[in-house]
Design a protein around this motif. Structure first.
Motif, PDB file in Angstrom:
ATOM      1  N   GLN A  95      17.542  -0.907   9.186  1.00 19.71           N
ATOM      2  CA  GLN A  95      18.105  -2.722   8.087  1.00 19.71           C
ATOM      3  C   GLN A  95      16.822  -1.758   7.204  1.00 19.71           C
ATOM      4  N   PRO A  96      17.093  -1.161   6.178  1.00 25.55           N
ATOM      5  CA  PRO A  96      16.276  -1.546   4.607  1.00 25.55           C
ATOM      6  C   PRO A  96      15.441  -1.984   4.672  1.00 25.55           C
ATOM      7  N   HIS A  97      14.233  -2.288   4.341  1.00 21.81           N
ATOM      8  CA  HIS A  97      13.302  -3.553   3.903  1.00 21.81           C
ATOM      9  C   HIS A  97      12.979  -3.385   2.077  1.00 21.81           C
ATOM     10  N   TRP A  98      12.864  -1.669   1.820  1.00 23.10           N
ATOM     11  CA  TRP A  98      13.012  -1.911   0.420  1.00 23.10           C
ATOM     12  C   TRP A  98      13.359  -0.504   0.162  1.00 23.10           C
ATOM     13  N   PHE A  99      13.737  -0.452  -0.949  1.00 27.13           N
ATOM     14  CA  PHE A  99      14.097   1.030  -1.587  1.00 27.13           C
ATOM     15  C   PHE A  99      13.023   2.190  -2.785  1.00 27.13           C
ATOM     16  N   TYR A 100      12.919   3.352  -2.523  1.00 28.09           N
ATOM     17  CA  TYR A 100      12.386   3.959  -3.288  1.00 28.09           C
ATOM     18  C   TYR A 100      12.667   4.425  -4.359  1.00 28.09           C
ATOM     19  N   LYS A 101      12.183   4.652  -5.540  1.00 28.14           N
ATOM     20  CA  LYS A 101      11.930   4.766  -6.900  1.00 28.14           C
ATOM     21  C   LYS A 101      10.869   5.661  -7.170  1.00 28.14           C
ATOM     22  N   PRO A 102      11.341   7.728  -8.283  1.00 27.67           N
ATOM     23  CA  PRO A 102      10.549   7.800  -8.643  1.00 27.67           C
ATOM     24  C   PRO A 102       9.021   7.210  -8.957  1.00 27.67           C
ATOM     25  N   GLY A 103       8.095   8.127  -8.347  1.00 26.13           N
ATOM     26  CA  GLY A 103       7.125   7.496  -9.195  1.00 26.13           C
ATOM     27  C   GLY A 103       6.024   6.538  -8.265  1.00 26.13           C
ATOM     28  N   ASP A 104       6.905   5.943  -7.107  1.00 25.02           N
ATOM     29  CA  ASP A 104       6.506   4.369  -5.537  1.00 25.02           C
ATOM     30  C   ASP A 104       5.456   5.155  -4.894  1.00 25.02           C
ATOM     31  N   SER A 119      -0.582  -3.402   5.109  1.00 22.01           N
ATOM     32  CA  SER A 119      -1.853  -4.330   5.012  1.00 22.01           C
ATOM     33  C   SER A 119      -2.031  -5.401   5.203  1.00 22.01           C
ATOM     34  N   PHE A 120      -2.716  -6.596   5.312  1.00 20.38           N
ATOM     35  CA  PHE A 120      -2.798  -7.211   5.787  1.00 20.38           C
ATOM     36  C   PHE A 120      -3.133  -7.578   4.249  1.00 20.38           C
ATOM     37  N   ARG A 121      -2.844  -7.336   2.887  1.00 21.21           N
ATOM     38  CA  ARG A 121      -3.131  -7.839   1.865  1.00 21.21           C
ATOM     39  C   ARG A 121      -1.602  -7.375   1.230  1.00 21.21           C
ATOM     40  N   ARG A 122      -1.406  -7.663  -0.491  1.00 23.94           N
ATOM     41  CA  ARG A 122      -0.537  -6.818  -1.100  1.00 23.94           C
ATOM     42  C   ARG A 122      -0.716  -5.063  -1.352  1.00 23.94           C
ATOM     43  N   THR A 123       0.778  -4.773  -0.579  1.00 28.32           N
ATOM     44  CA  THR A 123       0.082  -2.901  -0.578  1.00 28.32           C
ATOM     45  C   THR A 123       1.526  -2.720  -1.120  1.00 28.32           C
ATOM     46  N   ASN A 124       2.280  -1.393  -1.002  1.00 30.22           N
ATOM     47  CA  ASN A 124       2.543  -0.502  -1.910  1.00 30.22           C
ATOM     48  C   ASN A 124       3.752  -1.075  -1.586  1.00 30.22           C
ATOM     49  N   TRP A 125       4.817  -1.496  -1.433  1.00 26.93           N
ATOM     50  CA  TRP A 125       6.491  -2.554  -1.515  1.00 26.93           C
ATOM     51  C   TRP A 125       5.972  -3.526  -2.429  1.00 26.93           C
ATOM     52  N   PHE A 126       4.743  -4.267  -3.001  1.00 24.17           N
ATOM     53  CA  PHE A 126       4.978  -4.830  -2.841  1.00 24.17           C
ATOM     54  C   PHE A 126       5.384  -4.768  -5.040  1.00 24.17           C
ATOM     55  N   GLY A 127       5.451  -4.152  -5.539  1.00 21.98           N
ATOM     56  CA  GLY A 127       5.883  -3.507  -6.431  1.00 21.98           C
ATOM     57  C   GLY A 127       7.203  -3.466  -6.825  1.00 21.98           C
TER      58      GLY A 127
END
Length: 830
Positions: A457-466, A473-481
């Protein structure tokens, strides 16, 4: 009789419970059931007690578990082991010098801080300690790489053979019968839900059977048509001769776990014992036992040892504990231990047959035996678990857990024994399984996928530049934005999400309404309507949250979370059988795909594809209709877990891709795009929606969880848990689910964190996320009633820091139906 001579005791022809397997887990269950007052407890052991994985175990005992619910299992085990000798008169060889998990990287230090906030609100004593204290507990350590440690006092090790014999003595003392050698040759269900357990000595008629057969569990399961996903792995540990520096110590060394080196090490008499977990590609599975069965007569045998396979770990241990370099190895034990795909045992009643229970798949049977015996005996005696342990539910697996999947996962779990445990962890071996949604092929590669009960099941989707990929991570990571972008999409335009993993059942027949009225605390929806309803346990805890729709008179569609599919179905079917209801229940989970469409433009997009009136008046909130969408049959329910305008579309799997493609095409002008479960989690939290498994479960009652709206105490039907709930209401609540904002920096709460007030632990978060709409960290939390008023200030512990938090009025963002209602009201006033 011959039989009595052979077994040395009187044979029983009937029993309340027959336990199959005399390792430490089975014997513990016999002890706990007999002690709790069950009269006829019989344990059958095919050769001798402890044969299998118990007798050769290293016997480690620890309070530590990274999960939440299993901490209680570990705690109950150790508390029992501390008193067992006094109770039974049998020595158990329990040593408790404490244990230290060693951090030698920055990520490990974070992990330990993360684990501290998950423990402070629990019963276990646990400390985050500096290098000096680590050295004091284990003076023979090379301190070069040691940054910190996680210290659990009271940990240690026990002699597994003595422990089992003491539990057996206790079981007999309270009246249980233990028969051996007594192999089980057949299991036959009777029409009234009992079992005929066949042995060479005769047959026992049992009210229930419990499979606790260790690495024979799969064979016992096969007698009744199950293929339990359990597999033996080879685990080795090494014992040294006397080490002079160990002999010279005044007190026993703490047990250490060198996480980067992936081994445990403890004192054994005046020497040392250490056991490594080698990497995925080096570890050995005994997969021939899965296909061909365990060789007859295997019991107290071991495998050939292989020092080469663990050499890199031996070298790391020598570096960390230099006295090992000159130590003589006197023994290498290589024995079978059982693994499940996710390394957690399978504990509880099994779906699909009546009165068949499992206590199998223990990779750590010695530390789990005491606590699981207590947990299961309570469930058997009281008809509900004493606390929530859904992660060990045997019904989390299904037909999709085939042998290739199980082998891939067991390898991964063994090799991952000591990897850093991040939040939102994903493991990729053995995926995808045979469970595939109708849009999986269209979506794979477009985003980050999560694993839910066999589904992708998709958690989040990619866009160019992501910055793409899985980067935990224990902190905010690449999916936050990107997740913020998806929330904005749903709030301002329109998004589509794959919700196929939901568990889906149909219930119909003469007594369908009557059965559901008994099971659920809400009234049943009218035909064409939908509501949210809860199944409660007899003591008034929340066993399940289900969305119910009455499709046609007497025909209901039930929707539950992916992780609860067979957990909930078993409960429903058990009540149907026990109550003699005339109903037909079908599990349609795999046949039906689900798409969620949500956002202010969702109505326009769907209207382009159907003649059905999709307007607010034509298709009301919480209504259900069968419609044609892009010329294909779809069942549409106006509901959305985002709290925005939306529908859930139920579609035959084969039609799912064409419907999805038609929607995406139709929505181009409206700015349509995909969104994933991370965005949904943020949106549901800012709307104040509660989730099963977080805000409510078998540890909470619906009143403290704030579910009063869905609980109809005045409905005529006597639903399960009603009387208990009336009592809870009369007594008044001690704690309450509260809604809090947290002032954080680069980290957000996620649930199970400790809440402090005036230097005291006062509660815990249940789930958390960042609200992109309000630009604020949010959490649900249980707080004492006196600290639950709006404006109350508390602190949430995240990674070793206490962040200011405050109780606020819920929700932070009004739902679309509420906003629409308020707008109408304002207009009519004007």
């Amino acid at each position: 009789s011959l039989k009595a001579q052979f077994l040395g005791k009187r044979w029983k022809d009937t029993a309340d419970t027959v336990i199959i397997g005399g390792g430490c887990v089975g014997v513990s269950l016999a002890y706990h059931l007999a002690k709790a007052g069950m009269k006829d407890v019989v344990l059958l052991e095919k050769s001798e007690l402890t044969a299998g994985s118990t007798w050769h175990a290293a016997g480690l005992t620890t309070y530590y578990h990274p999960g939440i619910n299993l901490k209680q299992v570990h705690y109950d085990s150790i508390k029992l082991y501390e008193t067992l000798e006094a109770e039974t008169g049998q020595a158990v060889g329990f040593h408790n010098p404490g244990s230290v998990r060693i951090a030698s990287t920055a990520a490990r230090v974070d992990e330990m801080k993360y684990q501290m906030t998950r423990t402070h609100w629990n019963v276990t004593e646990q400390y985050f300690i500096g290098p000096e204290k680590v050295h004091e507990l284990f003076p023979l350590l090379n301190m070069d790489k040691v940054l910190a440690g996680l210290y659990t006092p009271g940990d240690g090790h026990i002699d597994p053979y003595s422990l089992t014999m003491a539990l057996a003595a206790g079981a007999r003392m309270y009246g249980a019968q233990i028969y051996n050698p007594a192999p089980v040759s057949g299991l036959k269900p009777t029409s009234d839900g009992k079992w005929d357990v066949e042995t060479p000595h005769g047959t026992i008629r049992a009210n229930r059977i419990v499979n606790s057969a260790g690495f024979w569990a799969r064979e016992v399961g096969e007698m009744i048509g199950f293929k339990h996903p359990t597999i033996p792995v080879h685990h080795q540990y090494v014992v040294t001769a006397t080490v002079p520096e160990v002999k010279a110590l005044k007190k026993e060394l703490a047990v250490i776990r060198d996480l980067e080196g992936s081994y445990y090490l403890r004192q054994e008499r005046d020497g040392l014992l250490f056991g490594p977990y080698e990497k995925m590609e080096k570890m050995v599975l005994q997969d021939s036992w899965v296909t061909d069965g365990v060789p007859p007569g295997f019991g107290k045998e071991l495998f050939e040892s292989d020092l080469d396979r663990i050499m890199e770990h031996v070298e790391m241990a020598m570096e960390m504990v230099p006295v090992l370099k000159n130590a003589d190895i006197i023994n290498i034990v290589s024995g079978p231990i059982t693994y499940t795909p996710d390394l957690l045992p399978m504990v509880g009643p099994h779906h699909g047959v009546r009165n068949y229970w499992t206590a199998i798949g223990f990779g750590y049977g010695v530390i789990h035996a005491g606590g699981i015996g207590k947990f299961l005996s309570h469930w058997i005696m009281n008809g509900e678990p004493p606390y929530d342990l859904i992660e060990c539910d045997p019904n989390r697996y299904g037909k999709w857990t085939d042998v290739p999947f199980m082998c891939a996962k067991a390898r991964e779990s063994y090799g991952f024994n000591n990897v850093v445990g991040y939040p939102k962890e994903e493991r990729f071996e053995g995926r995808p399984t045979s469970r595939m949604s109708g849009v999986y092929e269209l979506l794979k590669g477009k985003g980050s996928m999560g694993f839910h009960a066999g589904w992708e099941q998709p958690h989040w989707f990619y866009k160019p530049g992501d910055d793409i990929g899985y980067k935990p991570s224990f902190r905010r990571t690449n999916w936050f934005g990107p997740v913020g972008r998806e929330c904005k999409l749903v709030m301002e335009k329109v998004g589509v999400i794959d919700l196929t993993p939901f568990g889906k059942f149909t219930v119909k027949g003469k007594d369908s309404h009557k059965l559901l009225d008994r099971l659920f605390a809400n009234t049943m929806p009218k035909v064409g309507h939908t509501n949210i309803s809860h199944m409660l346990t007899p003591t008034g805890r929340v066993f399940a949250e289900v969305t119910i729709t009455q499709l046609t008179p007497g025909e209901f569609l039930l929707i539950t979370g992916s992780g609860s599919e067979l957990h909930d179905l078993r409960w429903i079917e058990t009540e149907a059988v026990n109550g003699g209801y005339d109903v037909d229940i079908s599990n349609v989970t795999d046949d039906i795909g689900v798409l969620g469409i949500a956002g202010p433009n969702s109505r326009e997009v769907l209207q382009k594809l159907t003649n059905e009136d999709m307007s607010d008046a034509g298709f009301k909130f919480l209504h259900c209709k069968s419609i044609q969408l892009a010329g294909l049959p779809v069942r549409a329910i106006r509901i959305s877990y985002t709290g925005e305008l939306g529908w859930e579309l139920y579609i035959d799997q084969k039609n799912m891709a064409p419907v999805y493609q038609a929607i995406m095409e139709a929505g181009k002008d409206e700015g349509i795009d995909n969104f994933g479960t991370y965005a949904m989690a943020s949106l549901r939290l800012e709307k104040g929606f509660r989730g099963w498994g977080a805000e409510m479960n078998c540890d909470t009652n619906p009143l403290e969880a704030g579910l009063d709206y869905f609980i109809k105490l005045n409905k005529p039907g006597d639903f399960i848990g009603k009387a208990a709930l009336q009592e809870i209401k009369a007594k008044g609540l001690k704690r309450k689910l509260s809604y809090i904002t947290v002032d954080t920096d680069d980290i957000d709460p996620e649930g199970n964190e400790t809440i402090w007030c005036n230097g005291k632990v006062v509660g815990n978060t249940t789930s958390g996320a960042y609200s992109y709409t309000a630009q604020q960290s949010l959490a649900f939390a249980y707080l004492p009633v006196e600290l639950s008023s709006v404006g109350q200030k508390v602190e949430v512990e995240l990674l070793g820091r206490k962040y200011p938090a405050m109780v606020i009025q819920e929700p932070l963002v009004l739902t679309e139906p509420t906003r629409t209602r308020l707008q109408k009201k304002a207009k009519s006033k004007a």
